[in-house]
Motif scaffolding. Structure first.
Motif, PDB file in Angstrom:
ATOM      1  N   MET A   1       0.845  -1.172   0.000  1.00 26.78           N
ATOM      2  CA  MET A   1       0.000   0.000   0.000  1.00 26.78           C
ATOM      3  C   MET A   1       0.897   1.244   0.000  1.00 26.78           C
ATOM      4  SD  MET A   1      -3.002   1.075   2.662  1.00 26.78           S
ATOM      5  CE  MET A   1      -1.994   1.573   4.029  1.00 26.78           C
ATOM      6  N   SER A  41      -4.952   5.477   2.291  1.00 21.05           N
ATOM      7  CA  SER A  41      -6.166   4.675   2.383  1.00 21.05           C
ATOM      8  C   SER A  41      -6.149   3.804   3.634  1.00 21.05           C
ATOM      9  CB  SER A  41      -6.315   3.801   1.149  1.00 21.05           C
ATOM     10  OG  SER A  41      -5.273   2.858   1.092  1.00 21.05           O
ATOM     11  N   ASN A  42      -7.205   3.044   3.744  1.00 17.60           N
ATOM     12  CA  ASN A  42      -7.390   2.038   4.787  1.00 17.60           C
ATOM     13  C   ASN A  42      -7.437   2.644   6.177  1.00 17.60           C
ATOM     14  OD1 ASN A  42      -7.892  -0.456   5.736  1.00 17.60           O
ATOM     15  ND2 ASN A  42      -5.785  -1.180   5.654  1.00 17.60           N
ATOM     16  N   SER A  67      -6.757   6.439  -6.041  1.00 21.77           N
ATOM     17  CA  SER A  67      -7.175   5.056  -5.803  1.00 21.77           C
ATOM     18  C   SER A  67      -6.256   4.080  -6.528  1.00 21.77           C
ATOM     19  CB  SER A  67      -8.618   4.843  -6.263  1.00 21.77           C
ATOM     20  OG  SER A  67      -9.474   5.630  -5.504  1.00 21.77           O
ATOM     21  N   GLU A  70      -2.516   4.139  -4.979  1.00 20.89           N
ATOM     22  CA  GLU A  70      -2.318   3.571  -3.650  1.00 20.89           C
ATOM     23  C   GLU A  70      -2.060   2.066  -3.684  1.00 20.89           C
ATOM     24  OE1 GLU A  70      -4.837   6.501  -0.760  1.00 20.89           O
ATOM     25  OE2 GLU A  70      -5.914   4.923  -1.788  1.00 20.89           O
ATOM     26  N   ARG A  71      -2.387   1.424  -4.777  1.00 19.09           N
ATOM     27  CA  ARG A  71      -2.244  -0.031  -4.850  1.00 19.09           C
ATOM     28  C   ARG A  71      -0.857  -0.439  -5.348  1.00 19.09           C
ATOM     29  NH1 ARG A  71      -2.140  -0.942 -10.090  1.00 19.09           N
ATOM     30  NH2 ARG A  71      -3.372   0.315 -11.486  1.00 19.09           N
ATOM     31  N   GLU A  72      -0.543  -1.684  -5.156  1.00 20.35           N
ATOM     32  CA  GLU A  72       0.727  -2.254  -5.610  1.00 20.35           C
ATOM     33  C   GLU A  72       0.674  -2.470  -7.125  1.00 20.35           C
ATOM     34  OE1 GLU A  72       4.456  -3.044  -4.969  1.00 20.35           O
ATOM     35  OE2 GLU A  72       3.161  -2.864  -3.222  1.00 20.35           O
ATOM     36  N   ARG A 101       4.528   8.405  -4.793  1.00 16.21           N
ATOM     37  CA  ARG A 101       3.944   7.226  -4.129  1.00 16.21           C
ATOM     38  C   ARG A 101       4.927   6.798  -3.046  1.00 16.21           C
ATOM     39  NH1 ARG A 101       3.802   2.727  -7.366  1.00 16.21           N
ATOM     40  NH2 ARG A 101       1.924   1.947  -6.413  1.00 16.21           N
ATOM     41  N   GLN A 106       1.394  -1.781   6.557  1.00 19.76           N
ATOM     42  CA  GLN A 106       0.012  -2.090   6.899  1.00 19.76           C
ATOM     43  C   GLN A 106      -0.270  -1.643   8.329  1.00 19.76           C
ATOM     44  OE1 GLN A 106      -1.152  -6.062   6.075  1.00 19.76           O
ATOM     45  NE2 GLN A 106      -3.294  -5.673   6.520  1.00 19.76           N
TER      46      GLN A 106
END
Length: 115
Positions: A1, A41-42, A67, A70-72, A101, A106
């Motif tokens: 993330m 996020s999260n 959106s 933020e992802r891998e 980024r 986590q």
């Protein structure tokens, strides 16, 4: 993330596109060079680090991009980690943001800086 940091690197003065007078008389009044918007996020969260204002026009353009950023990145064809700069949609006086980024562990949630 990842968290995504948008840093203002350029604020353009008004410029006509079609020769007609511009609808504005000066550069963007919301952002100055060096302002930052951080989104993590999260849960989805907007962290204001070095600005106390968010332009809704710029933010509406930034939000869908975050959106994805933020992802891998797992596929070779995926270009989302290659995006380095982004402009707001104001065609007569755009603000340009540098996009970063930054990996987030986590459970880590960046908080707003306190005095």
């Amino acid at each position: 993330m990842y968290k995504v940091v948008f840093t203002v690197v350029d604020v353009k003065p008004p410029k006509s596109i079609d020769g007609e007078p511009t609808h504005v008389s000066g550069p963007c009044k919301i952002y100055k060079i060096g302002d930052k918007i951080t989104i993590t996020s999260n849960p989805g969260r907007l962290v204001l680090e070095e600005t106390d204002s968010v332009c809704l026009a710029a933010f509406s353009a930034i939000l869908p991009l975050t959106s994805a950023m933020e992802r891998e990145v797992t596929e070779k064809w995926d270009y989302i980690d290659k995006i380095k700069y982004f402009s707001c949609p104001d065609s007569e006086r755009p603000v340009t943001f540098k996009v970063e980024r930054i990996p987030v562990k986590q459970g880590e949630t960046p908080l707003r800086k306190t005095d």
